[in-house]
Design a protein around this motif. Structure first.
Motif, PDB file in Angstrom:
ATOM      1  N   GLU A 111       0.554  -1.239   0.105  1.00  0.00           N
ATOM      2  CA  GLU A 111       0.000  -0.140  -0.182  1.00  0.00           C
ATOM      3  C   GLU A 111       0.966   1.209  -0.039  1.00  0.00           C
ATOM      4  N   TYR A 112       0.223   2.292  -0.701  1.00  0.00           N
ATOM      5  CA  TYR A 112       0.877   3.728  -0.563  1.00  0.00           C
ATOM      6  C   TYR A 112       0.125   4.844  -1.065  1.00  0.00           C
ATOM      7  N   PHE A 113       0.328   5.852  -0.655  1.00  0.00           N
ATOM      8  CA  PHE A 113      -0.326   6.887  -1.142  1.00  0.00           C
ATOM      9  C   PHE A 113       0.338   8.068  -2.438  1.00  0.00           C
ATOM     10  N   LEU A 114      -0.647   8.133  -3.168  1.00  0.00           N
ATOM     11  CA  LEU A 114      -0.067   9.131  -4.147  1.00  0.00           C
ATOM     12  C   LEU A 114      -0.205  10.521  -3.419  1.00  0.00           C
ATOM     13  N   TRP A 115       0.984  11.377  -3.552  1.00  0.00           N
ATOM     14  CA  TRP A 115       0.972  12.624  -2.703  1.00  0.00           C
ATOM     15  C   TRP A 115       1.358  13.623  -3.799  1.00  0.00           C
ATOM     16  N   ASN A 116       0.489  14.675  -3.041  1.00  0.00           N
ATOM     17  CA  ASN A 116       0.857  16.303  -4.134  1.00  0.00           C
ATOM     18  C   ASN A 116       1.828  16.913  -3.266  1.00  0.00           C
ATOM     19  N   PRO A 117       3.156  17.133  -4.013  1.00  0.00           N
ATOM     20  CA  PRO A 117       3.911  17.997  -3.344  1.00  0.00           C
ATOM     21  C   PRO A 117       3.555  19.270  -3.113  1.00  0.00           C
ATOM     22  N   GLU A 118       2.656  19.731  -3.997  1.00  0.00           N
ATOM     23  CA  GLU A 118       2.428  21.087  -3.440  1.00  0.00           C
ATOM     24  C   GLU A 118       1.428  21.521  -2.480  1.00  0.00           C
ATOM     25  N   THR A 119       0.390  20.654  -2.232  1.00  0.00           N
ATOM     26  CA  THR A 119      -0.405  20.705  -1.028  1.00  0.00           C
ATOM     27  C   THR A 119       0.207  19.853   0.314  1.00  0.00           C
ATOM     28  N   ASN A 120       1.072  18.980  -0.101  1.00  0.00           N
ATOM     29  CA  ASN A 120       1.585  18.110   0.964  1.00  0.00           C
ATOM     30  C   ASN A 120       0.564  17.189   1.632  1.00  0.00           C
ATOM     31  N   LYS A 121      -0.410  16.805   0.613  1.00  0.00           N
ATOM     32  CA  LYS A 121      -1.315  15.800   1.208  1.00  0.00           C
ATOM     33  C   LYS A 121      -1.697  15.077  -0.124  1.00  0.00           C
ATOM     34  N   PRO A 122      -2.404  13.945   0.125  1.00  0.00           N
ATOM     35  CA  PRO A 122      -2.741  12.740  -0.868  1.00  0.00           C
ATOM     36  C   PRO A 122      -3.456  13.801  -2.153  1.00  0.00           C
ATOM     37  N   LEU A 123      -3.333  12.924  -3.029  1.00  0.00           N
ATOM     38  CA  LEU A 123      -4.393  13.260  -4.288  1.00  0.00           C
ATOM     39  C   LEU A 123      -5.722  13.119  -3.798  1.00  0.00           C
ATOM     40  N   GLY A 124      -6.572  13.941  -4.324  1.00  0.00           N
ATOM     41  CA  GLY A 124      -7.856  13.901  -3.783  1.00  0.00           C
ATOM     42  C   GLY A 124      -8.147  14.735  -2.470  1.00  0.00           C
ATOM     43  N   PHE A 125      -7.286  15.211  -2.001  1.00  0.00           N
ATOM     44  CA  PHE A 125      -7.368  15.938  -0.782  1.00  0.00           C
ATOM     45  C   PHE A 125      -7.276  17.606  -1.154  1.00  0.00           C
ATOM     46  N   GLU A 206       7.982  10.741 -10.889  1.00  0.00           N
ATOM     47  CA  GLU A 206       8.634  11.948 -11.622  1.00  0.00           C
ATOM     48  C   GLU A 206       8.047  12.521 -12.782  1.00  0.00           C
ATOM     49  N   LYS A 207       7.458  11.711 -13.684  1.00  0.00           N
ATOM     50  CA  LYS A 207       6.929  12.113 -15.002  1.00  0.00           C
ATOM     51  C   LYS A 207       5.636  12.845 -14.575  1.00  0.00           C
ATOM     52  N   TYR A 208       4.922  12.396 -13.467  1.00  0.00           N
ATOM     53  CA  TYR A 208       3.425  13.069 -13.209  1.00  0.00           C
ATOM     54  C   TYR A 208       3.761  14.352 -12.121  1.00  0.00           C
ATOM     55  N   ASN A 209       4.914  14.454 -11.515  1.00  0.00           N
ATOM     56  CA  ASN A 209       5.145  15.398 -10.386  1.00  0.00           C
ATOM     57  C   ASN A 209       4.168  14.824  -9.312  1.00  0.00           C
ATOM     58  N   VAL A 210       4.194  13.684  -9.112  1.00  0.00           N
ATOM     59  CA  VAL A 210       3.436  13.139  -8.010  1.00  0.00           C
ATOM     60  C   VAL A 210       4.372  12.348  -7.026  1.00  0.00           C
ATOM     61  N   ALA A 211       4.703  12.621  -5.794  1.00  0.00           N
ATOM     62  CA  ALA A 211       5.485  11.830  -4.752  1.00  0.00           C
ATOM     63  C   ALA A 211       4.902  10.637  -4.365  1.00  0.00           C
ATOM     64  N   ILE A 212       5.657   9.393  -4.360  1.00  0.00           N
ATOM     65  CA  ILE A 212       4.791   8.347  -3.639  1.00  0.00           C
ATOM     66  C   ILE A 212       5.223   8.357  -2.172  1.00  0.00           C
ATOM     67  N   ASN A 213       4.333   8.477  -1.246  1.00  0.00           N
ATOM     68  CA  ASN A 213       4.749   8.276   0.046  1.00  0.00           C
ATOM     69  C   ASN A 213       4.270   7.129   0.659  1.00  0.00           C
ATOM     70  N   TRP A 214       5.440   6.429   1.379  1.00  0.00           N
ATOM     71  CA  TRP A 214       5.474   5.171   1.802  1.00  0.00           C
ATOM     72  C   TRP A 214       5.209   5.083   3.348  1.00  0.00           C
ATOM     73  N   HIS A 215       5.256   6.276   3.987  1.00  0.00           N
ATOM     74  CA  HIS A 215       4.961   6.267   5.372  1.00  0.00           C
ATOM     75  C   HIS A 215       3.633   5.383   5.849  1.00  0.00           C
ATOM     76  N   CYS A 216       3.906   4.911   7.055  1.00  0.00           N
ATOM     77  CA  CYS A 216       2.705   3.872   7.280  1.00  0.00           C
ATOM     78  C   CYS A 216       1.465   4.790   7.808  1.00  0.00           C
ATOM     79  N   LYS A 217       1.804   5.980   8.211  1.00  0.00           N
ATOM     80  CA  LYS A 217       0.576   6.770   8.696  1.00  0.00           C
ATOM     81  C   LYS A 217       0.982   8.287   8.428  1.00  0.00           C
TER      82      LYS A 217
END
Length: 338
Positions: A111-125, A206-217
């Motif tokens: 499991e992982y979160f797709l993360w928006n670097p600009e908002t520092n929140k998951p995609l969809g937030f 990198e291509k989509y400018n979306v970070a992958i957040n592997w943190h468990c919480k």
């Protein structure tokens, strides 16, 4: 003259969570075979793996697959890190796996979160506040529910083109949270393929400018689910047991080693293993049939097949090293007197 681009990939020495590193090696007339990948070296002083005065660490190729992004001339080469004398580096979890004849099979649910670097929140937030509470996002469809599908679909395609044994993907419980599953017969290969799949996902981000957040919480002390990497495992004994008693003995063998398992099941796991959100508390051990609130779940399929199948350790978190998780599970299973 054919020219190949070999991306040598390894794990750095950062604690408590290692990161992927890689660099490209150009080879002429390369066969595409693992045995023709040369040993290489890197500057361990830049990755927390060696002092500056004696900085060379060695890269030992252990797994190879095609790199679909590099137009038929690329390969990914997963490597173990060795000290300059050829012994395994202390950061090398793969070298600690004691899987005789690949008797252990592992399936990792990453499991992982797709993360928006600009908002520092998951995609969809939204930039401020939260989306609708979780419930509508798991295995969902639609623009109000599933965020980043084009990324995870492309990731799946890349993994399959590379020959990785990815067995499925799905949207997870929280908005912007996804999962892929990797299975292999042999603990080392299961770890290799999981790390390569993680590498593909990071690079695609990198291509989509979306970070992958592997943190468990990553959403802290909120009511949003954390991320795990459930470890499904079996050996010949579990696959052929034929009786409940065998499963009980193996499950009970885990009880004395809670601390040893938690030590390699990913950093900050106390934030995730709270007894809520389909987890058991971090300091407790339990097992049960179909019990997603247990440390180890006995799948109903194994019971229905006459106690022949596998077990699921639900405690490893999303940032755990699959090599270290597999090594510890194997060590514990081997203590069971079956």
């Amino acid at each position: 003259m054919a020219v190949a681009k070999l991306e040598y990939i390894w794990l750095d020495g950062y604690k408590p969570t290692q990161s992927l590193r890689s660099k490209t090696k150009i080879e002429k007339n390369f066969s595409g075979k693992l045995e023709d990948c040369d040993m290489w070296s890197f500057d361990g002083s830049s990755t927390e793996q060696a002092p500056g005065g004696s900085s060379d660490c060695l890269l030992k190729p252990v797994y190879i697959c095609p790199d679909p992004a590099r137009l038929g001339t690329g390969y990914l080469v997963m490597c173990e890190v060795l000290n300059s004398d050829g012994t395994p580096h202390e950061s090398n979890g793969r070298a600690t796996i004691e899987d005789d004849d690949n008797d252990f099979w592992f399936g990792f649910e990453q499991e992982y979160f797709l993360w928006n670097p600009e908002t520092n929140k998951p995609l969809g937030f939204p930039a401020n506040g939260y989306p609708a509470p979780q419930g509508q996002y798991y295995c969902s469809v639609g623009a109000a529910n599933a965020f980043g599908r084009e990324i995870i679909e492309e990731h799946l395609e890349i993994c399959l083109q590379a020959g990785l044994n990815v067995e499925g993907i799905n949207a997870e419980v929280a908005a912007g949270q996804w999962e892929f599953q990797v299975f292999a017969k042999g603990a080392k290969q299961a770890g290799d393929e999981t790390w390569i799949a993680r590498y593909f996902l990071e690079r695609l981000g990198e291509k989509y400018n979306v970070a992958i957040n592997w943190h468990c919480k990553p959403l802290g002390a909120t009511d949003w689910n954390g991320s795990g990497m459930h470890a499904n495992f079996s050996n010949t004994i579990l696959r052929t047991a034929g009786k409940k008693e065998t499963y009980d003995i193996i499950c009970q063998a885990f009880a004395p080693f809670v601390k040893e398992h938690i030590a390699v099941y990913g950093a900050d796991n106390h934030l995730r293993l709270t007894g809520k959100h389909e987890t058991q508390s971090i300091d407790k051990f339990s097992y049960g049939i179909s019990d997603r609130g247990a440390s180890i779940r006995i799948p109903i399929a194994a019971v229905q097949k006459g106690w022949k199948g596998w077990l699921e350790d639900r405690r490893p978190n999303s940032a755990a090293d699959p090599y270290k998780v597999a090594a510890r599970i194997i060590k514990t299973v081997k203590t069971a007197e079956v």
